[in-house]
Write an enzyme that holds these catalytic residues in place. Structure first.
Site, PDB file in Angstrom:
ATOM      1  CG  ASP A 112      -2.203   0.782   1.039  1.00  0.00           C
ATOM      2  OD1 ASP A 112      -3.292   0.189   1.033  1.00  0.00           O
ATOM      3  OD2 ASP A 112      -2.110   2.027   0.872  1.00  0.00           O
ATOM      4  CB  SER A 123     -16.672  -3.054  -9.296  1.00  0.00           C
ATOM      5  OG  SER A 123     -17.918  -2.424  -9.024  1.00  0.00           O
ATOM      6  CE1 TYR A 133     -16.000   1.321  -9.808  1.00  0.00           C
ATOM      7  CE2 TYR A 133     -13.881   2.166  -9.073  1.00  0.00           C
ATOM      8  CZ  TYR A 133     -14.932   1.271  -8.941  1.00  0.00           C
ATOM      9  OH  TYR A 133     -14.893   0.312  -7.947  1.00  0.00           O
ATOM     10  CB  THR A 155     -14.434   1.020   1.779  1.00  0.00           C
ATOM     11  OG1 THR A 155     -14.725   1.549   0.465  1.00  0.00           O
ATOM     12  CG2 THR A 155     -14.735  -0.467   1.833  1.00  0.00           C
TER      13      THR A 155
HETATM   14  N1  LIG Z   1     -16.128  -0.035  -1.738  1.00  0.00           N
HETATM   15  C1  LIG Z   1     -16.900  -0.489  -2.716  1.00  0.00           C
HETATM   16  O1  LIG Z   1     -18.128  -0.225  -2.780  1.00  0.00           O
HETATM   17  C2  LIG Z   1     -16.297  -1.331  -3.806  1.00  0.00           C
HETATM   18  C3  LIG Z   1     -17.146  -2.152  -4.547  1.00  0.00           C
HETATM   19  C4  LIG Z   1     -16.607  -2.934  -5.571  1.00  0.00           C
HETATM   20  C5  LIG Z   1     -15.254  -2.911  -5.823  1.00  0.00           C
HETATM   21  N2  LIG Z   1     -14.452  -2.124  -5.080  1.00  0.00           N
HETATM   22  C6  LIG Z   1     -13.013  -2.158  -5.378  1.00  0.00           C
HETATM   23  O2  LIG Z   1     -12.338  -2.708  -4.248  1.00  0.00           O
HETATM   24  C7  LIG Z   1     -10.976  -2.240  -4.224  1.00  0.00           C
HETATM   25  C8  LIG Z   1     -10.666  -1.648  -2.859  1.00  0.00           C
HETATM   26  O3  LIG Z   1     -11.570  -0.586  -2.667  1.00  0.00           O
HETATM   27  P1  LIG Z   1     -11.992  -0.085  -1.195  1.00  0.00           P
HETATM   28  O4  LIG Z   1     -13.422   0.252  -1.259  1.00  0.00           O
HETATM   29  O5  LIG Z   1     -11.494  -1.025  -0.170  1.00  0.00           O
HETATM   30  O6  LIG Z   1     -11.150   1.282  -1.165  1.00  0.00           O
HETATM   31  P2  LIG Z   1     -10.388   2.025   0.028  1.00  0.00           P
HETATM   32  O7  LIG Z   1     -10.132   3.407  -0.495  1.00  0.00           O
HETATM   33  O8  LIG Z   1     -11.110   1.837   1.302  1.00  0.00           O
HETATM   34  O9  LIG Z   1      -8.989   1.226   0.097  1.00  0.00           O
HETATM   35  C9  LIG Z   1      -8.142   1.265  -1.024  1.00  0.00           C
HETATM   36  C10 LIG Z   1      -6.709   1.030  -0.570  1.00  0.00           C
HETATM   37  O10 LIG Z   1      -5.887   1.066  -1.728  1.00  0.00           O
HETATM   38  C11 LIG Z   1      -4.785   1.919  -1.498  1.00  0.00           C
HETATM   39  N3  LIG Z   1      -4.318   2.498  -2.774  1.00  0.00           N
HETATM   40  C12 LIG Z   1      -4.914   3.445  -3.511  1.00  0.00           C
HETATM   41  N4  LIG Z   1      -4.168   3.731  -4.598  1.00  0.00           N
HETATM   42  C13 LIG Z   1      -3.064   2.931  -4.532  1.00  0.00           C
HETATM   43  C14 LIG Z   1      -1.927   2.753  -5.353  1.00  0.00           C
HETATM   44  N5  LIG Z   1      -1.724   3.500  -6.444  1.00  0.00           N
HETATM   45  N6  LIG Z   1      -1.010   1.825  -4.984  1.00  0.00           N
HETATM   46  C15 LIG Z   1      -1.182   1.094  -3.853  1.00  0.00           C
HETATM   47  N7  LIG Z   1      -2.241   1.216  -3.024  1.00  0.00           N
HETATM   48  C16 LIG Z   1      -3.175   2.136  -3.381  1.00  0.00           C
HETATM   49  C17 LIG Z   1      -5.286   2.967  -0.518  1.00  0.00           C
HETATM   50  O11 LIG Z   1      -4.213   3.560   0.193  1.00  0.00           O
HETATM   51  C18 LIG Z   1      -6.200   2.124   0.377  1.00  0.00           C
HETATM   52  O12 LIG Z   1      -5.482   1.556   1.446  1.00  0.00           O
HETATM   53  C19 LIG Z   1     -10.879  -1.222  -5.371  1.00  0.00           C
HETATM   54  O13 LIG Z   1     -10.323  -1.856  -6.512  1.00  0.00           O
HETATM   55  C20 LIG Z   1     -12.338  -0.847  -5.642  1.00  0.00           C
HETATM   56  O14 LIG Z   1     -12.542  -0.412  -6.967  1.00  0.00           O
HETATM   57  C21 LIG Z   1     -14.914  -1.325  -4.073  1.00  0.00           C
HETATM   58  C1  LIG Z   2     -20.957   4.774  -7.406  1.00  0.00           C
HETATM   59  C2  LIG Z   2     -19.943   3.661  -7.396  1.00  0.00           C
HETATM   60  C3  LIG Z   2     -19.521   3.339  -6.003  1.00  0.00           C
HETATM   61  C4  LIG Z   2     -18.587   2.468  -5.741  1.00  0.00           C
HETATM   62  C5  LIG Z   2     -17.949   1.697  -6.865  1.00  0.00           C
HETATM   63  C6  LIG Z   2     -17.908   0.245  -6.511  1.00  0.00           C
HETATM   64  O1  LIG Z   2     -17.222  -0.476  -7.490  1.00  0.00           O
HETATM   65  C7  LIG Z   2     -19.289  -0.315  -6.265  1.00  0.00           C
HETATM   66  C8  LIG Z   2     -20.117  -0.685  -7.254  1.00  0.00           C
HETATM   67  C9  LIG Z   2     -21.395  -1.289  -6.823  1.00  0.00           C
HETATM   68  C10 LIG Z   2     -22.439  -1.583  -7.596  1.00  0.00           C
HETATM   69  C11 LIG Z   2     -22.484  -1.372  -9.023  1.00  0.00           C
HETATM   70  C12 LIG Z   2     -23.640  -1.789  -9.674  1.00  0.00           C
HETATM   71  C13 LIG Z   2     -23.750  -1.689 -11.117  1.00  0.00           C
HETATM   72  C14 LIG Z   2     -24.893  -2.061 -11.682  1.00  0.00           C
HETATM   73  C15 LIG Z   2     -25.010  -2.064 -13.168  1.00  0.00           C
HETATM   74  O2  LIG Z   2     -24.789  -3.389 -13.577  1.00  0.00           O
HETATM   75  C16 LIG Z   2     -26.398  -1.602 -13.641  1.00  0.00           C
HETATM   76  O3  LIG Z   2     -27.332  -2.581 -13.236  1.00  0.00           O
HETATM   77  C17 LIG Z   2     -26.758  -0.295 -12.964  1.00  0.00           C
HETATM   78  C18 LIG Z   2     -28.094   0.176 -13.530  1.00  0.00           C
HETATM   79  C19 LIG Z   2     -28.470   1.393 -13.293  1.00  0.00           C
HETATM   80  C20 LIG Z   2     -27.631   2.298 -12.412  1.00  0.00           C
HETATM   81  C21 LIG Z   2     -28.184   3.701 -12.434  1.00  0.00           C
HETATM   82  C22 LIG Z   2     -27.318   4.573 -13.321  1.00  0.00           C
HETATM   83  O4  LIG Z   2     -26.087   4.373 -13.314  1.00  0.00           O
HETATM   84  O5  LIG Z   2     -27.843   5.434 -14.015  1.00  0.00           O
END
Ligand SMILES: NC(=O)c1ccc[n+]([C@@H]2O[C@H](COP(=O)([O-])OP(=O)(O)OC[C@H]3O[C@@H](n4cnc5c(N)ncnc54)[C@H](O)[C@@H]3O)[C@@H](O)[C@H]2O)c1
Ligand SMILES: CC/C=C\C[C@H](O)/C=C/C=C\C=C\C=C\[C@@H](O)[C@@H](O)C/C=C\CCC(=O)O
Length: 242
Positions: free
Chosen positions: A36, A138, A151, A188
């Site tokens: 990290d 995701s 994203y 998170t």
């Molecule tokens: N939180 C959600 O809703 C969610 C949902 C689906 C996917 N994700 C994915 O899960 C993963 C973790 O997300 P999170 O929600 O735990 O985020 P978070 O911000 O809570 O944690 C992310 C961690 O990654 C580290 N980081 C950021 N950039 C970095 C880099 N360049 N090199 C090394 N470390 C780095 C940060 O310091 C932090 O410790 C991400 O890939 C995110 O896209 C998150």
């Molecule tokens: C806003 C993003 C927050 C965190 C990013 C993280 O990766 C979490 C993602 C969580 C859920 C994503 C769901 C995606 C759903 C799609 O497949 C689709 O069903 C969404 C449909 C409508 C969404 C409304 C809109 O975007 O207009």
């Protein structure tokens, strides 16, 4: 335990989903390198985990996944310390539609860089012992979110890359199993900050909020419980597949 004697590397592991994955790996017997950029939290986490799991089980290494040199150095230090790498979790990711180029270099290119480095070390065709790679994508990698085109693109890219690499691994005989993890909303720091990271797409916040209310938000504890059940059921993390 299923992962006794195994070594894992987790990127972005100082907090959030990455930290949850580290805890699951430790609970199942693995040694873990926590990569990290947040040194303060990272070292504090290792101190806590060492008290819980004993010495020489967890190590923090500063690493920005945008830097191939830093990834290489972290992988090398892990091998020197723990004797090899069996599991890689490319978890590090950000959500930012303003600095969208960094979103691409971290979420997608960082995952590709990590995977290719793991291939160098794990590939059975070049003397490696095989292994498992988990790329954290995701649900936004399955269907688009209107509030975050870049994203969404990075997570679609992670899934496409993972599926393609999996096919190459099977066809070539790398001995590497690779899967994409596609969580929904998890409470998170990344999730908490999204409203301020939408940039020119802030008008889409309402549609996203409706989705959040429809799907709900997992606590990190719920996420950990769900992933534990999944990983222990899916053969990719059992001994006879590593
Ligand atoms: N939180 C959600 O809703 C969610 C949902 C689906 C996917 N994700 C994915 O899960 C993963 C973790 O997300 P999170 O929600 O735990 O985020 P978070 O911000 O809570 O944690 C992310 C961690 O990654 C580290 N980081 C950021 N950039 C970095 C880099 N360049 N090199 C090394 N470390 C780095 C940060 O310091 C932090 O410790 C991400 O890939 C995110 O896209 C998150
Ligand atoms: C806003 C993003 C927050 C965190 C990013 C993280 O990766 C979490 C993602 C969580 C859920 C994503 C769901 C995606 C759903 C799609 O497949 C689709 O069903 C969404 C449909 C409508 C969404 C409304 C809109 O975007 O207009």
């Amino acid at each position: 335990m299923a992962l006794n004697g195994k070594t894992a590397v987790v990127t972005g592991a100082a907090m959030g989903i990455g930290k949850a994955i580290v805890e699951i790996l430790l609970q199942n017997g693995a040694k873990v390198a926590i990569l990290d950029m947040n040194e303060t939290i990272g070292h504090c986490l290792v101190e806590t985990l060492t008290k819980e799991h004993g010495p020489d089980r967890a190590m923090f290494l500063f690493c920005d996944v945008e830097s191939e040199d830093e990834l290489k150095a972290a992988f090398q230090k892990t091998i020197e310390t723990f004797g090899g790498i069996d599991i890689l979790c490319n978890n590090a990711g950000v959500f930012n539609e303003v600095t969208w180029e960094k979103t691409i270099t971290i979420n997608l290119m960082g995952t590709i860089k990590g995977t290719y480095l793991a291939l160098e070390h794990m590939n059975k065709l070049t003397g490696g012992r095989g292994g498992v790679i988990i790329n954290v994508a995701s649900m936004a990698g399955i269907g688009p979110l209107s509030c975050c085109p870049v994203y969404t693109a990075t997570k679609h890219g992670v899934i496409g890359f993972t599926r393609s690499f999996a096919a190459a691994s099977v066809a070539s005989g790398y001995g590497i199993r690779i899967n994409a993890l596609c969580p929904g909303f998890v409470q998170t720091d990344l999730f908490s900050a999204i409203q301020s990271k939408l940039g020119q797409f802030s008008a889409m916040a309402g549609a996203t909020q409706e989705l959040i209310e429809k799907l709900g938000v997992l606590t990190i504890q719920d996420f950990t419980a769900g992933l534990t059940a999944l990983l222990l059921k899916v053969t990719c993390l059992t001994e006879n597949h590593l």
